[in-house]
Design an enzyme around this catalytic site. Structure first.
Site, PDB file in Angstrom:
ATOM      1  N   ASP A 133       0.861  -1.264   0.042  1.00 56.33           N
ATOM      2  CA  ASP A 133      -0.021   0.042  -0.082  1.00 56.33           C
ATOM      3  C   ASP A 133       0.792   1.326  -0.035  1.00 56.33           C
ATOM      4  O   ASP A 133       0.478   2.352   0.677  1.00 56.33           O
ATOM      5  CB  ASP A 133      -0.903   0.016   1.151  1.00 56.33           C
ATOM      6  CG  ASP A 133      -2.086  -1.010   1.174  1.00 56.33           C
ATOM      7  OD1 ASP A 133      -1.757  -1.987   0.184  1.00 56.33           O
ATOM      8  OD2 ASP A 133      -2.760  -1.394   1.932  1.00 56.33           O
TER       9      ASP A 133
ATOM     10  N   GLN B 135       7.814 -14.031  21.698  1.00 53.02           N
ATOM     11  CA  GLN B 135       7.358 -15.606  21.781  1.00 53.02           C
ATOM     12  C   GLN B 135       8.023 -16.531  20.814  1.00 53.02           C
ATOM     13  O   GLN B 135       7.240 -17.205  20.117  1.00 53.02           O
ATOM     14  CB  GLN B 135       5.909 -15.904  21.631  1.00 53.02           C
ATOM     15  CG  GLN B 135       5.084 -14.897  22.809  1.00 53.02           C
ATOM     16  CD  GLN B 135       3.461 -15.255  22.846  1.00 53.02           C
ATOM     17  OE1 GLN B 135       3.065 -16.258  23.241  1.00 53.02           O
ATOM     18  NE2 GLN B 135       2.837 -14.053  22.348  1.00 53.02           N
TER      19      GLN B 135
ATOM     20  N   VAL C 183       3.089   0.060   4.250  1.00 55.62           N
ATOM     21  CA  VAL C 183       2.377   1.080   5.430  1.00 55.62           C
ATOM     22  C   VAL C 183       0.935   0.485   5.201  1.00 55.62           C
ATOM     23  O   VAL C 183       0.549  -0.121   4.529  1.00 55.62           O
ATOM     24  CB  VAL C 183       2.485   2.402   4.960  1.00 55.62           C
ATOM     25  CG1 VAL C 183       3.673   2.916   4.935  1.00 55.62           C
ATOM     26  CG2 VAL C 183       1.730   2.533   3.496  1.00 55.62           C
ATOM     27  N   THR C 184       0.284   0.833   6.439  1.00 57.86           N
ATOM     28  CA  THR C 184       0.843   1.174   7.823  1.00 57.86           C
ATOM     29  C   THR C 184       1.175  -0.034   8.572  1.00 57.86           C
ATOM     30  O   THR C 184       0.580  -1.079   8.773  1.00 57.86           O
ATOM     31  CB  THR C 184      -0.100   2.136   8.608  1.00 57.86           C
ATOM     32  OG1 THR C 184      -1.162   1.499   9.147  1.00 57.86           O
ATOM     33  CG2 THR C 184      -0.309   3.362   7.781  1.00 57.86           C
TER      34      THR C 184
ATOM     35  N   LYS D   8      -6.677  -4.836  -3.356  1.00 58.01           N
ATOM     36  CA  LYS D   8      -7.345  -5.402  -2.099  1.00 58.01           C
ATOM     37  C   LYS D   8      -8.385  -4.547  -1.494  1.00 58.01           C
ATOM     38  O   LYS D   8      -8.318  -3.365  -1.257  1.00 58.01           O
ATOM     39  CB  LYS D   8      -6.255  -5.826  -1.111  1.00 58.01           C
ATOM     40  CG  LYS D   8      -5.366  -4.778  -0.568  1.00 58.01           C
ATOM     41  CD  LYS D   8      -4.474  -5.589   0.500  1.00 58.01           C
ATOM     42  CE  LYS D   8      -3.660  -4.288   1.219  1.00 58.01           C
ATOM     43  NZ  LYS D   8      -4.316  -3.448   2.264  1.00 58.01           N
TER      44      LYS D   8
ATOM     45  N   GLU E 134      -4.545  -0.857  -1.424  1.00 57.06           N
ATOM     46  CA  GLU E 134      -6.016  -0.723  -0.855  1.00 57.06           C
ATOM     47  C   GLU E 134      -6.849   0.065  -1.804  1.00 57.06           C
ATOM     48  O   GLU E 134      -6.546   1.235  -1.813  1.00 57.06           O
ATOM     49  CB  GLU E 134      -5.953  -0.327   0.513  1.00 57.06           C
ATOM     50  CG  GLU E 134      -7.359  -0.236   1.170  1.00 57.06           C
ATOM     51  CD  GLU E 134      -7.223   0.148   2.790  1.00 57.06           C
ATOM     52  OE1 GLU E 134      -6.340   0.224   3.353  1.00 57.06           O
ATOM     53  OE2 GLU E 134      -8.161   0.220   3.519  1.00 57.06           O
TER      54      GLU E 134
ATOM     55  N   LYS F  34      -7.986  -4.706   4.578  1.00 59.04           N
ATOM     56  CA  LYS F  34      -6.568  -4.432   5.224  1.00 59.04           C
ATOM     57  C   LYS F  34      -5.710  -5.523   5.013  1.00 59.04           C
ATOM     58  O   LYS F  34      -4.432  -5.250   4.503  1.00 59.04           O
ATOM     59  CB  LYS F  34      -6.802  -4.135   6.908  1.00 59.04           C
ATOM     60  CG  LYS F  34      -7.625  -2.988   7.327  1.00 59.04           C
ATOM     61  CD  LYS F  34      -7.474  -1.734   6.400  1.00 59.04           C
ATOM     62  CE  LYS F  34      -8.486  -0.522   6.709  1.00 59.04           C
ATOM     63  NZ  LYS F  34      -8.358   0.435   6.008  1.00 59.04           N
TER      64      LYS F  34
ATOM     65  N   CYS G  54      -2.389  -2.308   7.659  1.00 60.12           N
ATOM     66  CA  CYS G  54      -2.457  -3.477   6.544  1.00 60.12           C
ATOM     67  C   CYS G  54      -1.279  -4.363   6.750  1.00 60.12           C
ATOM     68  O   CYS G  54      -1.332  -5.410   6.129  1.00 60.12           O
ATOM     69  CB  CYS G  54      -2.396  -2.587   5.261  1.00 60.12           C
ATOM     70  SG  CYS G  54      -4.142  -1.727   5.026  1.00 60.12           S
TER      71      CYS G  54
HETATM   72  N1  TIU Z   1      -2.882   0.317   4.196  1.00 63.29           N
HETATM   73  C1  TIU Z   1      -3.167   0.816   5.441  1.00 63.29           C
HETATM   74  O1  TIU Z   1      -2.515   0.515   6.353  1.00 63.29           O
HETATM   75  N2  TIU Z   1      -4.501   1.247   5.490  1.00 63.29           N
HETATM   76  C2  TIU Z   1      -4.955   2.285   6.310  1.00 63.29           C
HETATM   77  O2  TIU Z   1      -6.140   2.466   6.409  1.00 63.29           O
HETATM   78  N3  TIU Z   1      -4.093   2.419   7.345  1.00 63.29           N
HETATM   79  C3  TIU Z   1      -4.378   3.306   8.370  1.00 63.29           C
HETATM   80  O3  TIU Z   1      -3.407   3.579   9.253  1.00 63.29           O
HETATM   81  N4  TIU Z   1      -5.403   4.250   8.525  1.00 63.29           N
END
Ligand code: TIU
Length: 224
Positions: A24, A202, A157-158, A129, A72, A132, A162
Site C-alpha cells: 500500500d 514468543q 504501510v501502515t 485489495k 488498498e 486491510k 495493513c
Molecule cells: N494500508 C493501510 O494501512 N490502510 C490504512 O487504512 N491504514 C491506516 O493506518 N489508516
C-alpha cells in the site's frame, strides 16, 4: 539457503521461493490530500521510508526475486466496500469521495496508485485489495502458490494496520515472514514499535523482524 540476521533469531530463506511484498505505498496514504490525511493523520511520517524501500526494491530486482505490490483500492461502484468500512471513524472525506488526487481509494484513480518512486515494472504482481489484509478477497494466495513462494519479506504501510494484518494472514497460511523494521512505518511511532515487538515475541509467534542493512548485505552476497 541464505541466512538473514533477524530477531528473534536468523531468518533462513531461498530467494527463488521468497517474494518481496510492498504493501500500500499509494499516494492516498503517503501524500497530503489523500485518504490517510482524511482520517486526521500527519502523513509526513510515511514518506521517510521511501529511500530505504527504493534500495530494497532495486536490490531485489537485481537479484531477480519476485515482487508483489498491493494497493488498498475499491471498485468504482463501491460494491466491494462494506458500509462498516465506509462510515467508520466519521472521516472528513469517505472512500469514494472526490479528493485532491481523485476519488479516495478507488481503483484507477491517481491517488490510489503507487507512488512514482516505487512504481511496479513488468513482471511484478500488483494486487488490489478491498480489505486491510492482502489475502482477503484477492488472488494473492493462488498467485504466490503458482510462483512456488513459501517465504515473504514484508514492507510498506501502515505497520499496525495493513502490514500487520497481511503478515498475520500470511502466517496462518503457512508462510514464513520477515518484517523489515526500517521499511515499514505508521502514522504513530508507538504503534510501529509495538508491532515490531509483538510479531517477533514468543519465538517469532507471527514472524521475524530485520533491518534493510542486513537484507541488502545478504542480497549482495548472492548477486554476482
Ligand atoms: N494500508 C493501510 O494501512 N490502510 C490504512 O487504512 N491504514 C491506516 O493506518 N489508516
Amino acid at each position: 539457503m541464505t541466512e538473514l540476521t533477524a530477531q528473534p533469531y536468523p531468518f533462513a530463506f531461498e530467494l527463488s521461493h521468497t517474494a518481496l511484498m510492498i504493501i500500500d505505498m499509494q499516494r492516498d496514504f503517503v501524500l497530503p490530500g489523500g485518504f490517510g490525511e482524511s482520517l486526521g493523520n500527519d502523513v509526513s511520517r510515511l514518506a521517510s521510508i521511501v529511500p530505504t524501500l527504493q534500495d530494497i526494491l532495486h536490490a531485489w530486482r537485481r537479484a531477480k526475486g519476485l515482487v508483489v505490490h498491493t494497493r488498498e483500492a475499491h471498485l468504482p461502484d463501491l460494491s466491494d466496500c462494506p458500509n462498516a468500512k465506509l462510515h467508520r471513524g466519521q472521516p472528513s472525506q469517505k472512500i469514494g469521495d472526490v479528493g485532491a488526487m481523485g476519488r479516495l481509494l478507488i481503483r484507477g484513480e491517481w491517488g490510489s496508485d503507487i507512488i512514482d518512486e516505487l512504481k511496479p515494472v513488468e513482471g511484478e504482481i500488483v494486487i488490489d485489495k478491498p480489505g486491510k489484509g492482502a489475502f482477503y478477497n484477492t488472488p494473492l494466495l493462488e498467485s504466490l502458490k503458482r510462483h512456488g513462494i513459501t517465504h515473504l519479506v514484508i514492507t510498506g504501510v501502515t505497520t499496525e494496520v495493513c502490514v500487520q494484518t497481511t503478515m498475520r494472514e500470511a502466517n496462518d497460511r503457512g508462510f514464513e515472514c520477515v518484517l523489515m523494521e526500517d521499511a515499514t512505518q505508521s502514522y504513530f511511532e508507538k504503534f510501529w514499535l509495538s508491532t515490531l515487538e509483538m510479531v517477533r515475541a514468543q519465538g517469532a509467534i507471527v514472524g521475524w523482524t530485520a533491518t534493510s542493512r542486513d537484507l541488502l548485505s545478504a542480497l549482495q552476497s548472492m548477486t554476482p
